[in-house]
Design a protein around this motif. Structure first.
Motif, PDB file in Angstrom:
ATOM      1  N   ASP A  82       0.824  -1.213   0.000  1.00  0.00           N
ATOM      2  CA  ASP A  82       0.000   0.000   0.000  1.00  0.00           C
ATOM      3  C   ASP A  82       0.857   1.263   0.000  1.00  0.00           C
ATOM      4  OD1 ASP A  82      -2.345   1.554   0.141  1.00  0.00           O
ATOM      5  OD2 ASP A  82      -2.098   1.753   2.311  1.00  0.00           O
ATOM      6  N   ASP A  83       0.486   2.180  -0.886  1.00  0.00           N
ATOM      7  CA  ASP A  83       1.170   3.478  -0.960  1.00  0.00           C
ATOM      8  C   ASP A  83       0.361   4.580  -0.292  1.00  0.00           C
ATOM      9  OD1 ASP A  83      -0.941   3.732  -2.679  1.00  0.00           O
ATOM     10  OD2 ASP A  83       0.246   4.162  -4.461  1.00  0.00           O
ATOM     11  N   GLY A  84      -0.618   4.199   0.489  1.00  0.00           N
ATOM     12  CA  GLY A  84      -1.453   5.164   1.180  1.00  0.00           C
ATOM     13  C   GLY A  84      -2.881   5.192   0.693  1.00  0.00           C
ATOM     14  N   ARG A  85      -3.140   4.590  -0.476  1.00  0.00           N
ATOM     15  CA  ARG A  85      -4.502   4.613  -1.017  1.00  0.00           C
ATOM     16  C   ARG A  85      -5.451   3.772  -0.189  1.00  0.00           C
ATOM     17  NH1 ARG A  85      -3.364   3.520  -7.329  1.00  0.00           N
ATOM     18  NH2 ARG A  85      -1.658   2.343  -6.371  1.00  0.00           N
ATOM     19  N   ILE A  86      -5.003   2.605   0.271  1.00  0.00           N
ATOM     20  CA  ILE A  86      -5.870   1.774   1.112  1.00  0.00           C
ATOM     21  C   ILE A  86      -6.063   2.437   2.470  1.00  0.00           C
ATOM     22  CG2 ILE A  86      -6.116  -0.473   2.247  1.00  0.00           C
ATOM     23  CD1 ILE A  86      -4.512  -1.699  -0.042  1.00  0.00           C
ATOM     24  N   ALA A  87      -4.969   2.918   3.047  1.00  0.00           N
ATOM     25  CA  ALA A  87      -5.064   3.560   4.364  1.00  0.00           C
ATOM     26  C   ALA A  87      -5.983   4.773   4.329  1.00  0.00           C
ATOM     27  CB  ALA A  87      -3.670   3.970   4.834  1.00  0.00           C
ATOM     28  N   GLY A  88      -6.098   5.411   3.161  1.00  0.00           N
ATOM     29  CA  GLY A  88      -6.939   6.586   3.044  1.00  0.00           C
ATOM     30  C   GLY A  88      -8.400   6.312   2.781  1.00  0.00           C
ATOM     31  N   LEU A  89      -8.769   5.045   2.636  1.00  0.00           N
ATOM     32  CA  LEU A  89     -10.171   4.708   2.415  1.00  0.00           C
ATOM     33  C   LEU A  89     -10.982   4.978   3.690  1.00  0.00           C
ATOM     34  CD1 LEU A  89      -9.752   1.353   0.431  1.00  0.00           C
ATOM     35  CD2 LEU A  89     -10.653   3.506  -0.471  1.00  0.00           C
ATOM     36  N   PRO A  90     -12.263   5.259   3.548  1.00  0.00           N
ATOM     37  CA  PRO A  90     -13.070   5.607   4.726  1.00  0.00           C
ATOM     38  C   PRO A  90     -13.153   4.472   5.748  1.00  0.00           C
ATOM     39  CG  PRO A  90     -14.469   5.292   2.791  1.00  0.00           C
ATOM     40  CD  PRO A  90     -13.058   5.327   2.302  1.00  0.00           C
ATOM     41  N   SER A  91     -13.054   4.847   7.014  1.00  0.00           N
ATOM     42  CA  SER A  91     -13.224   3.938   8.157  1.00  0.00           C
ATOM     43  C   SER A  91     -12.137   2.872   8.265  1.00  0.00           C
ATOM     44  CB  SER A  91     -14.608   3.265   8.133  1.00  0.00           C
ATOM     45  OG  SER A  91     -15.635   4.229   8.211  1.00  0.00           O
ATOM     46  N   VAL A  92     -11.013   3.034   7.543  1.00  0.00           N
ATOM     47  CA  VAL A  92      -9.917   2.077   7.688  1.00  0.00           C
ATOM     48  C   VAL A  92      -9.131   2.414   8.954  1.00  0.00           C
ATOM     49  CG1 VAL A  92      -7.718   1.284   6.734  1.00  0.00           C
ATOM     50  CG2 VAL A  92      -9.731   1.497   5.254  1.00  0.00           C
ATOM     51  N   ARG A  93      -9.136   1.483   9.872  1.00  0.00           N
ATOM     52  CA  ARG A  93      -8.428   1.671  11.144  1.00  0.00           C
ATOM     53  C   ARG A  93      -6.937   1.430  10.984  1.00  0.00           C
ATOM     54  NH1 ARG A  93      -9.592   0.463  16.969  1.00  0.00           N
ATOM     55  NH2 ARG A  93      -7.588  -0.098  17.899  1.00  0.00           N
ATOM     56  N   ALA A  94      -6.574   0.376  10.204  1.00  0.00           N
ATOM     57  CA  ALA A  94      -5.167   0.031  10.046  1.00  0.00           C
ATOM     58  C   ALA A  94      -4.978  -0.792   8.788  1.00  0.00           C
ATOM     59  CB  ALA A  94      -4.670  -0.754  11.266  1.00  0.00           C
ATOM     60  N   VAL A  95      -3.761  -0.737   8.247  1.00  0.00           N
ATOM     61  CA  VAL A  95      -3.358  -1.554   7.105  1.00  0.00           C
ATOM     62  C   VAL A  95      -2.186  -2.410   7.566  1.00  0.00           C
ATOM     63  CG1 VAL A  95      -2.452  -1.552   4.761  1.00  0.00           C
ATOM     64  CG2 VAL A  95      -4.125   0.174   5.442  1.00  0.00           C
ATOM     65  N   VAL A  96      -2.333  -3.736   7.457  1.00  0.00           N
ATOM     66  CA  VAL A  96      -1.323  -4.673   7.961  1.00  0.00           C
ATOM     67  C   VAL A  96      -0.797  -5.500   6.796  1.00  0.00           C
ATOM     68  CG1 VAL A  96      -0.828  -6.550   9.566  1.00  0.00           C
ATOM     69  CG2 VAL A  96      -2.499  -4.780  10.184  1.00  0.00           C
ATOM     70  N   GLY A  97       0.445  -5.279   6.416  1.00  0.00           N
ATOM     71  CA  GLY A  97       1.042  -6.094   5.367  1.00  0.00           C
ATOM     72  C   GLY A  97       1.278  -7.508   5.864  1.00  0.00           C
ATOM     73  N   GLY A  98       0.910  -8.492   5.056  1.00  0.00           N
ATOM     74  CA  GLY A  98       1.053  -9.876   5.481  1.00  0.00           C
ATOM     75  C   GLY A  98      -0.155 -10.363   6.248  1.00  0.00           C
ATOM     76  N   ALA A  99       0.024 -11.482   6.969  1.00  0.00           N
ATOM     77  CA  ALA A  99      -1.130 -12.128   7.603  1.00  0.00           C
ATOM     78  C   ALA A  99      -0.778 -12.712   8.966  1.00  0.00           C
ATOM     79  CB  ALA A  99      -1.658 -13.230   6.680  1.00  0.00           C
ATOM     80  N   GLU A 100       0.171 -12.103   9.660  1.00  0.00           N
ATOM     81  CA  GLU A 100       0.524 -12.605  10.981  1.00  0.00           C
ATOM     82  C   GLU A 100      -0.607 -12.272  11.956  1.00  0.00           C
ATOM     83  OE1 GLU A 100       1.990 -14.529  13.931  1.00  0.00           O
ATOM     84  OE2 GLU A 100       2.983 -14.552  11.961  1.00  0.00           O
ATOM     85  N   PRO A 101      -1.248 -13.289  12.554  1.00  0.00           N
ATOM     86  CA  PRO A 101      -2.405 -13.020  13.411  1.00  0.00           C
ATOM     87  C   PRO A 101      -2.143 -12.010  14.528  1.00  0.00           C
ATOM     88  CG  PRO A 101      -2.277 -15.353  12.920  1.00  0.00           C
ATOM     89  CD  PRO A 101      -1.018 -14.745  12.384  1.00  0.00           C
ATOM     90  N   ALA A 102      -0.984 -12.099  15.169  1.00  0.00           N
ATOM     91  CA  ALA A 102      -0.705 -11.191  16.287  1.00  0.00           C
ATOM     92  C   ALA A 102      -0.678  -9.742  15.826  1.00  0.00           C
ATOM     93  CB  ALA A 102       0.628 -11.558  16.944  1.00  0.00           C
ATOM     94  N   GLN A 103      -0.151  -9.489  14.629  1.00  0.00           N
ATOM     95  CA  GLN A 103      -0.104  -8.119  14.118  1.00  0.00           C
ATOM     96  C   GLN A 103      -1.504  -7.598  13.804  1.00  0.00           C
ATOM     97  OE1 GLN A 103       2.587  -7.865  10.807  1.00  0.00           O
ATOM     98  NE2 GLN A 103       4.324  -8.681  11.949  1.00  0.00           N
ATOM     99  N   VAL A 104      -2.353  -8.462  13.250  1.00  0.00           N
ATOM    100  CA  VAL A 104      -3.718  -8.042  12.947  1.00  0.00           C
ATOM    101  C   VAL A 104      -4.483  -7.766  14.239  1.00  0.00           C
ATOM    102  CG1 VAL A 104      -5.857  -8.641  11.736  1.00  0.00           C
ATOM    103  CG2 VAL A 104      -3.659  -9.376  10.803  1.00  0.00           C
ATOM    104  N   LEU A 105      -4.296  -8.613  15.239  1.00  0.00           N
ATOM    105  CA  LEU A 105      -4.950  -8.387  16.536  1.00  0.00           C
ATOM    106  C   LEU A 105      -4.517  -7.055  17.143  1.00  0.00           C
ATOM    107  CD1 LEU A 105      -4.744 -11.952  18.120  1.00  0.00           C
ATOM    108  CD2 LEU A 105      -6.825 -10.774  17.444  1.00  0.00           C
ATOM    109  N   ARG A 106      -3.221  -6.780  17.109  1.00  0.00           N
ATOM    110  CA  ARG A 106      -2.734  -5.513  17.671  1.00  0.00           C
ATOM    111  C   ARG A 106      -3.328  -4.322  16.926  1.00  0.00           C
ATOM    112  NH1 ARG A 106       2.264  -8.263  18.137  1.00  0.00           N
ATOM    113  NH2 ARG A 106       2.998  -7.345  16.178  1.00  0.00           N
ATOM    114  N   ALA A 107      -3.406  -4.453  15.596  1.00  0.00           N
ATOM    115  CA  ALA A 107      -3.973  -3.358  14.802  1.00  0.00           C
ATOM    116  C   ALA A 107      -5.428  -3.113  15.152  1.00  0.00           C
ATOM    117  CB  ALA A 107      -3.841  -3.679  13.310  1.00  0.00           C
ATOM    118  N   ALA A 108      -6.118  -4.168  15.590  1.00  0.00           N
ATOM    119  CA  ALA A 108      -7.523  -4.042  15.974  1.00  0.00           C
ATOM    120  C   ALA A 108      -7.692  -3.646  17.432  1.00  0.00           C
ATOM    121  CB  ALA A 108      -8.240  -5.367  15.722  1.00  0.00           C
ATOM    122  N   GLY A 109      -6.574  -3.539  18.158  1.00  0.00           N
ATOM    123  CA  GLY A 109      -6.654  -3.179  19.570  1.00  0.00           C
ATOM    124  C   GLY A 109      -7.046  -4.327  20.465  1.00  0.00           C
ATOM    125  N   VAL A 110      -6.725  -5.570  20.036  1.00  0.00           N
ATOM    126  CA  VAL A 110      -7.098  -6.767  20.785  1.00  0.00           C
ATOM    127  C   VAL A 110      -5.830  -7.426  21.317  1.00  0.00           C
ATOM    128  CG1 VAL A 110      -8.181  -9.041  20.653  1.00  0.00           C
ATOM    129  CG2 VAL A 110      -9.124  -7.123  19.349  1.00  0.00           C
TER     130      VAL A 110
END
Length: 408
Positions: A82-110
């Motif tokens: 992502d060059d910022g276009r995804i992050a700039g979409l409405p209501s996007v809380r976070a953009v996480v490259g890859g699929a590591e579960p712990a990183q996605v959980l942290r991005a969601a505040g869990v």
């Protein structure tokens, strides 16, 4: 927290989503099928084509219109680039490259739960087992290598353990990854014993450990079907599904070279698949093909059509060429006019559909090894060993997840 999941792309992405979903469930979240009932949406993205990223944008915007406090976390391949276009979409809380579960959980505040191994179940008769990730090749049209990195294979004991767990819920296990034919090659230097691991060796170990399951290869290069894999396809039809999805991309050697697909030619591709098809009573055979790659001439296109006509394909996945940011093909000269790309893709699809219809006619009245995939509208959806979908009335089904049928 209530979480809604959506996945774009390949079976490797489906597997990754299942791991992340499991991590959310382990952390106490509830998974919901309706985004309107969710507090958070997790979207696994794909970067294979421009259209896949356009669909991602449309979905995220649609989710934002749900109202309330729904936020979205975007993960996966497109997210990694992502060059910022995804992050700039409405209501996007976070953009996480890859699929590591712990990183996605942290991005969601869990808070992350204790780390588990693998995916317990996908809730379907066909389970997914990701055996490796990444790719060491650099096809000029592909951004997946940029997003996923180098080839990384999982150890055989770990995969056997996960397969045993999946077998408690699944009649078929699909071996998936980004470049599964190179399984084990990344471990060659550090193996200590000097013994090279291979996909064939993994298949033999899985069959020995889980003999009642049917294993299926998700996608494998034709010339990476080595003698061990070929022997298992021919001699062990109850254990290995009689089906190959072998990416072709082009039937022109000149275009294959421009694509960076140096490990085979149209001739070596054809020779391997003809050799196999002559030795197997049934064989589901699919391929990916790119129409309108930069520099493709009418002669190149005709070479692809001729190769498709000559081989016993039972279906095709045809993609109009799509320029990917960062991929080398974007710098190649001689782009093909969009209208011509569409025409060539249409011609290839029509040929693929004709071959698919002809194969189904040939299979009528023959026996097949079927695995249940789902139920809908009073029918049971089953998949045969050679990747033919058949629908049975629920009244004719005894509840088994795997059984023999007569195709009709």
């Amino acid at each position: 927290m209530k979480v809604y999941f959506h996945t774009f792309g390949c079976k490797a992405n489906q597997y990754d989503t299942a791991r992340v979903r499991q991590a959310f469930e382990d952390a106490g979240a509830a998974v919901v099928d309706d985004p309107g009932a969710a507090d958070l949406a997790v979207v696994n993205s794909c970067t294979v084509t421009h259209e896949s990223e356009a669909k991602l944008g449309r979905l995220v915007r649609r989710l934002a219109r749900q109202g309330g406090h729904l936020e979205t976390v975007v993960m996966g391949c497109a997210a990694a680039l992502d060059d910022g276009r995804i992050a700039g979409l409405p209501s996007v809380r976070a953009v996480v490259g890859g699929a590591e579960p712990a990183q996605v959980l942290r991005a969601a505040g869990v808070s992350s739960p204790p780390r588990g191994q693998g995916v317990r179940t996908t809730g379907r008769s066909r389970g997914l087992l990701k055996i490796q990730d990444g790719c060491d090749e650099h096809c000029t049209f592909c951004a997946t290598t940029l997003a996923r990195g180098a080839n990384r294979s999982r150890p055989i004991p770990e995969l056997v353990e996960e397969a045993r767990a999946l077998a408690e819920h699944h009649a078929e296990i699909v071996l998936t990854g980004v470049h599964i034919g190179t399984y084990g090659q990344d471990r060659e230097q550090g193996a200590g014993s000097g013994t090279r691991r291979s996909l064939g060796e993994l298949l033999e170990a899985l069959i020995l450990a889980v003999p009642d399951v049917r294993f299926r290869l998700s996608s494998i290069e034709a010339t990476e079907v080595d003698d061990t894999i070929a022997r298992l396809l021919i001699e062990a039809p109850r254990h290995v599904a009689a089906h190959l999805h072998a990416p072709l991309q082009s039937g022109s050697d000149r275009i294959l070279k421009r694509m960076g697909r140096h490990w085979y030619t149209a001739g070596s591709y054809r020779a391997r698949l003809e050799w196999l098809s002559q030795r197997m009573p049934v064989l589901g055979l699919g391929a990916d093909i790119i129409a309108g790659f930069p520099g493709e001439t009418d002669a190149d296109h005709r070479a692809t059509l001729a190769l498709v006509e000559a081989l016993p394909f039972t279906y095709l996945h045809v993609f109009p060429y799509s320029e990917r940011p960062g991929a080398a093909a974007a710098r190649l000269p001689q782009p093909v006019a969009p209208a011509l790309v569409r025409d060539r893709a249409c011609e290839l699809r029509e040929l693929g559909e004709a071959k698919e219809r002809a194969y189904r006619v040939r299979r009528l009245g023959q026996r097949a090894d079927a695995v249940v995939c789902g139920r809908r509208e009073g029918k049971v959806d089953v998949l045969t060993e050679d990747y033919v979908s058949v629908y049975l009335p629920v009244a004719e089904w005894d509840g088994a997840t795997r059984f023999e049928i007569t195709i009709r």
